[in-house]
Write a protein that holds these residues in place. Structure first.
Motif, mmCIF file in Angstrom:
data_model
loop_
_atom_site.group_PDB
_atom_site.id
_atom_site.type_symbol
_atom_site.label_atom_id
_atom_site.label_comp_id
_atom_site.label_asym_id
_atom_site.label_seq_id
_atom_site.Cartn_x
_atom_site.Cartn_y
_atom_site.Cartn_z
ATOM 1 N N GLN A 11 26.478 -28.580 -32.512
ATOM 2 C CA GLN A 11 25.888 -27.256 -32.484
ATOM 3 C C GLN A 11 25.021 -27.037 -31.810
ATOM 4 O O GLN A 11 24.506 -26.154 -30.988
ATOM 5 C CB GLN A 11 25.960 -26.477 -33.818
ATOM 6 N N ASN A 12 23.915 -28.007 -31.958
ATOM 7 C CA ASN A 12 22.504 -27.715 -31.124
ATOM 8 C C ASN A 12 22.831 -27.955 -29.709
ATOM 9 O O ASN A 12 21.952 -27.284 -28.755
ATOM 10 C CB ASN A 12 21.654 -28.881 -31.637
ATOM 11 N N LEU A 13 23.657 -28.670 -29.326
ATOM 12 C CA LEU A 13 24.059 -28.769 -27.675
ATOM 13 C C LEU A 13 24.510 -27.538 -27.266
ATOM 14 O O LEU A 13 24.509 -27.287 -26.153
ATOM 15 C CB LEU A 13 25.196 -30.086 -27.380
ATOM 16 N N LEU A 14 25.481 -26.877 -28.057
ATOM 17 C CA LEU A 14 26.150 -25.685 -27.630
ATOM 18 C C LEU A 14 25.220 -24.402 -27.791
ATOM 19 O O LEU A 14 25.567 -23.217 -27.282
ATOM 20 C CB LEU A 14 27.303 -25.200 -28.593
ATOM 21 N N ARG A 15 24.136 -24.360 -28.460
ATOM 22 C CA ARG A 15 23.477 -23.171 -28.782
ATOM 23 C C ARG A 15 23.242 -22.395 -27.677
ATOM 24 O O ARG A 15 22.901 -21.107 -27.363
ATOM 25 C CB ARG A 15 22.185 -23.752 -29.604
ATOM 26 N N PRO A 16 22.645 -22.884 -26.329
ATOM 27 C CA PRO A 16 22.143 -22.198 -25.179
ATOM 28 C C PRO A 16 23.413 -21.297 -24.549
ATOM 29 O O PRO A 16 23.182 -20.277 -24.370
ATOM 30 C CB PRO A 16 21.637 -23.346 -24.254
ATOM 31 N N ALA A 70 33.195 -24.238 -32.984
ATOM 32 C CA ALA A 70 31.841 -24.279 -33.388
ATOM 33 C C ALA A 70 30.993 -23.002 -32.800
ATOM 34 O O ALA A 70 30.210 -22.446 -33.371
ATOM 35 C CB ALA A 70 31.161 -25.499 -32.765
ATOM 36 N N ILE A 71 31.527 -22.681 -31.596
ATOM 37 C CA ILE A 71 30.984 -21.284 -30.998
ATOM 38 C C ILE A 71 31.087 -20.292 -31.823
ATOM 39 O O ILE A 71 30.252 -19.417 -32.259
ATOM 40 C CB ILE A 71 31.304 -21.368 -29.733
ATOM 41 N N ASP A 72 32.574 -20.068 -32.266
ATOM 42 C CA ASP A 72 32.705 -18.633 -33.017
ATOM 43 C C ASP A 72 31.724 -18.625 -34.185
ATOM 44 O O ASP A 72 31.445 -17.680 -34.652
ATOM 45 C CB ASP A 72 34.151 -18.461 -33.077
ATOM 46 N N GLY A 73 31.797 -20.040 -35.002
ATOM 47 C CA GLY A 73 30.992 -19.826 -36.436
ATOM 48 C C GLY A 73 29.437 -19.742 -35.960
ATOM 49 O O GLY A 73 29.066 -19.073 -36.815
#
Length: 200
Positions: A11-16, A70-73
């Motif tokens: 999730q940290n990788l996807l946050r941006p 992960a993004i939708d959550g």
């Protein structure tokens, strides 16, 4: 121990990316629906054209779908988009996507369709047990050993193997049989989780 253990790092990788999507007005429910619809489309294509070579698309897509989940959550939690309809879409979308993608293996020559169907049904059962735990104690159970992300890894790897080395299709039934046993174990673990929480 399941792949859910490494979810925070993913999730940290996807946050941006999540921040950019929110800035563009993309909602969690839109991402959920997109993940489900693309899963159904790919599953339908693999069912219509069950050539083992085409299953090379499965591991790539399953990783993409894992990112979408992960993004939708993250959109829902971090940008105040949580809703009842969102929770329903998330659970229903997952079981529809799983069925669409994993049932495609039943159309491949050399794989027993009844084993594929059994695994899909047991996958649904395991998710039901996880939701049942949430109903009883307010906490969704993700206990393994074969949760949603673990299934994606397993069947993505199977798709890769049969695409690159179709002679190994003869071992696919063994993979599905083992998956069925692990799903039974997963369901029992999640039921035990619900009972422990209720008794506690």
């Amino acid at each position: 121990m399941t792949l859910y253990e490494i979810k925070p790092k993913f999730q940290n990788l996807l946050r941006p990316l999540v921040v950019r999507l929110h800035a563009q007005g993309i909602t969690a429910n839109q991402v959920t629906l997109f993940a489900m619809l693309t899963s159904v489309v790919l599953g339908a294509l693999l069912m219509c054209f069950p050539d083992p070579r085409f299953f090379i698309t499965l591991p790539v897509f399953l990783f993409f779908r894992m990112a979408l989940n992960a993004i939708d959550g993250m959109l829902a939690r971090e940008f105040n988009q949580q809703s009842t309809i969102g929770a329903i879409l998330n659970e229903v979308g997952d079981i529809i996507s799983d069925a669409a993608l994993y049932l495609a293996f039943a159309f491949v020559t050399g794989i027993s369709p009844w084993l594929v169907v059994l695994v899909v049904l047991l996958s649904w059962l395991s998710e039901f047990c996880g939701v049942m735990c949430q109903t009883l104690n307010g906490i969704r159970s993700y206990r393994g050993p074969l949760g949603k992300s673990d299934r994606a890894l397993l069947f993505g790897a199977l798709g890769l193997v049969i695409a690159l080395w179709p002679q190994y299709i003869v071992y696919a039934d063994a993979v599905y049989a083992i998956a069925a046993l692990l799903l039974c174990w997963t369901s029992l673990n999640r039921c035990r989780n619900a009972m422990e929480a209720k008794n506690g």
